[in-house]
Design an enzyme around this catalytic site. Structure first.
Site, PDB file in Angstrom:
ATOM      1  N   GLU A 183      12.428 -12.554  -4.892  1.00  0.00           N
ATOM      2  CA  GLU A 183      11.347 -13.398  -4.945  1.00  0.00           C
ATOM      3  C   GLU A 183      11.434 -14.567  -5.872  1.00  0.00           C
ATOM      4  OE1 GLU A 183       6.774 -13.219  -4.248  1.00  0.00           O
ATOM      5  OE2 GLU A 183       7.662 -11.490  -4.726  1.00  0.00           O
ATOM      6  N   GLU A 229      -0.684 -10.528   6.151  1.00  0.00           N
ATOM      7  CA  GLU A 229      -0.227  -9.968   4.795  1.00  0.00           C
ATOM      8  C   GLU A 229       0.417 -11.518   4.227  1.00  0.00           C
ATOM      9  OE1 GLU A 229       2.310  -7.129   1.839  1.00  0.00           O
ATOM     10  OE2 GLU A 229       1.704  -6.649   3.653  1.00  0.00           O
TER      11      GLU A 229
END
Length: 446
Positions: free
Chosen positions: A224, A268
Site C-alpha cells: 500500500e 469498505e
C-alpha cells in the site's frame, strides 16, 4: 511557521555515480554495516533502492525536517500510528534523519552520496567504519517455540461485536482492528535475513527496514502506497477489501470474482476513497479517482484497489499531505477521530510503527508507504501485525482468518531447522551404506 523558516540549512552534500557489482546483494552489504540508524527502501515498481546509514541530524517533527532540505537531499524515516495518542506516548510520534551516507539506485544507475553537515571529522569516522566484507544471507531458519495472539480469538470476537454495535448506534461507520502475533524463536533472527527473503518472494510490494540499533528493527513488505508527490502532482490509492488466494487457478478466479462483486468489500473500499477526498479537498485543484476498483493479486492475498490522481495547489508541503492522509480509513476507520478513539480503548496493545508511514522527503518529490505487512524484530522475538476493516456484515471468524492470511506474508518465510538427532544420523548412514552395497552388487562385471 516563521520559526520553521528560520531553520539553518545543511548544504554540504557530495554525490557520485558508481558501478555496483551485479553479483553483490545490497541487503547483504547492509547487513555487514555497523552504522546506525540504518534505513532500507525498495520501491514497489522496483526502480528505486536506497540504503541510508548514520545521521547528520535527526528530527522528531517531519515539517522541521522538510524545511531544512536543500536541493538533492533526502530525509528518511516515518511516523508511528498512535504516537499522537495518550496511550502511545511510549513510542516515537515520528523519526526522520538526514543520513551521513546514502547508496541509491535509480533504475540501473547507482549513486554514492555523502551529507557532510558541519562536522567533517564525524563524516570521516563514519566512512572509516564501512565494511567491504560481507557474507551471503541464508533464508531465515529457526524454530518457533511459542506463538501468542493479542487479542486472542475470544477477545477478538468481543471487539468485533462491540464495533458492530457502535457502527449501528453511533457515528462510527468503519473501524480497522488489529492483532499482534508474538513469536518466540529458539535463536536470534537477523532482520536483514527476513527483509531479503521477503523482497525475493513478495516482489509486488514496497520493502523497508528501519533499524535503530542491532536489536530493534522494524521491517516490512507492504502493498500500500500512502502517496507519491512530484511538485504539484500527487498520486495515492484506496487499497481496501481482501480475500485470500485460491489453491487452483479455478479457485483463485472464483475468489477474485467474489471480491469484485461483494457489497461489503466494495463499500469498505468506497469509504477509503471518500475519506481521502475529504482530507485532500482543501489542498487540491482537481481530484480524479478510478470509477471501479481493480484487483491487486499478491502472493497470499488479493485486494480491491482504486488509483487516485490529484492536482495540488501551489506551495503545499509534503508533510502537510502526510498529516492530512495519515491515518487513512484503510488502517483506522471513519470518522477518523471516532475510529481512533475506539482503537485506543479496545485494542490490547500499542501499534507503534505498525500501520504508520515510512518513506522519504525531498524538495523535488516525496513518497510514503503504509507500514502494513510488517514486523518488529527484537533478537529472538518477532511481533507480526495485521488488521481488518470492520463494517456492517463483518464476521469475527472471517476477519480472524484474514489476519492469518496477512501475517503469512512474513510468517511463511521462517523455515524450520532441519534438525536430525544423533540416532537419526546413524540410521541415515547405515541406509546409505546399504544402498551403496546393493547398487555395487547390481552392477554387472565388465
Amino acid at each position: 511557521m516563521n520559526t520553521l523558516s528560520m531553520l539553518s540549512q545543511i548544504t554540504e552534500r557530495l554525490s557520485s555515480p558508481f558501478s555496483w557489482p551485479t553479483d553483490h546483494d545490497p541487503i547483504e552489504w547492509l547487513d555487514a554495516q555497523s552504522i546506525y540508524p540504518k534505513f532500507y527502501w525498495h520501491s514497489r515498481d522496483g526502480n528505486e533502492e536506497t540504503i541510508a546509514l548514520g545521521q547528520v541530524k535527526t528530527f522528531s517533527n517531519p515539517m522541521s525536517a522538510e524545511y531544512t532540505l536543500t536541493e538533492g537531499q533526502f530525509i528518511w524515516g516515518g511516523c508511528s500510528f498512535d504516537g499522537r495518542t495518550e496511550c502511545g506516548q511510549c513510542c516515537f510520534q515520528s523519526f526522520f534523519f538526514l543520513p551521513q551516507i546514502e547508496v541509491s539506485r535509480f533504475n540501473e544507475q547507482w549513486f554514492l552520496s555523502i551529507n557532510i553537515g558541519n562536522d567533517l571529522l564525524k563524516t570521516k569516522a563514519t566512512l572509516a567504519k564501512l565494511s567491504d566484507s560481507f557474507s551471503s544471507l541464508a533464508s531465515p531458519q529457526c524454530n518457533i517455540v511459542k506463538m501468542v495472539h493479542k487479542p486472542d480469538y475470544p477477545r477478538w470476537s468481543e471487539m468485533i461485536d462491540r464495533a458492530l454495535t457502535d457502527i449501528e448506534y453511533t457515528v462510527l461507520r468503519k473501524v480497522v482492528l488489529a492483532r499482534k502475533t508474538t513469536l518466540t524463536l529458539d535463536r536470534p533472527l537477523s532482520a536483514t535475513q527476513l527483509l531479503k527473503a521477503s523482497r525475493d518472494k513478495n516482489s509486488a510490494n514496497f520493502h523497508f527496514m528501519l533499524a535503530f540499533d542491532a536489536k530493534h528493527c522494524f521491517v516490512g513488505s507492504t502493498p500500500e502506497r500512502l502517496f507519491i508527490r512530484q511538485e504539484e502532482k500527487l498520486r495515492t490509492e484506496a487499497l481496501a477489501g481482501t480475500i485470500g488466494r485460491g489453491i487452483t487457478i479455478e479457485d483463485d478466479l472464483a475468489l477474485s470474482h467474489w471480491l469484485l462483486n461483494d457489497p461489503k468489500n466494495i463499500y469498505e473500499n468506497k469509504l477509503v476513497v471518500d475519506d481521502i477526498a475529504d482530507q485532500l479537498a482543501q489542498y487540491c485543484v482537481s481530484f480524479y479517482v478510478e470509477e471501479l476498483p481493480h484487483l491487486v493479486r499478491l502472493r497470499k492475498v488479493q485486494h480491491l484497489k482504486r488509483e487516485i490522481f490529484v492536482q495540488l495547489n501551489k506551495d503545499i508541503l509534503s508533510t502537510t499531505l502526510l498529516e492530512a492522509l495519515q491515518p487513512t480509513a484503510a488502517i483506522a476507520g471513519l470518522p477518523r477521530e471516532s475510529a481512533m478513539s475506539f482503537i485506543t480503548k479496545n485494542e490490547p496493545f500499542i501499534r507503534g510503527w505498525y500501520s504508520g508511514s515510512v518513506g522519504f522527503l525531498s524538495r523535488e518529490r516525496s513518497e510514503f508507504c503504509v507500514a502494513i505487512r510488517s514486523a518488529f524484530v527484537m533478537d529472538n522475538l518477532i511481533h507480526l501485525f495485521a488488521g481488518a476493516g470492520i463494517v456492517p456484515g463483518s464476521s469475527p471468524k472471517i476477519e480472524w482468518n484474514e489476519l492469518d492470511k496477512k501475517i503469512s506474508t512474513l510468517l511463511c518465510l521462517l523455515k524450520p531447522l532441519e534438525f536430525k538427532s544423533k540416532t537419526t544420523r546413524i540410521i541415515d548412514k547405515m541406509c546409505l551404506e546399504r544402498w551403496k552395497k546393493e547398487r555395487d552388487e547390481s552392477i554387472p562385471p565388465k
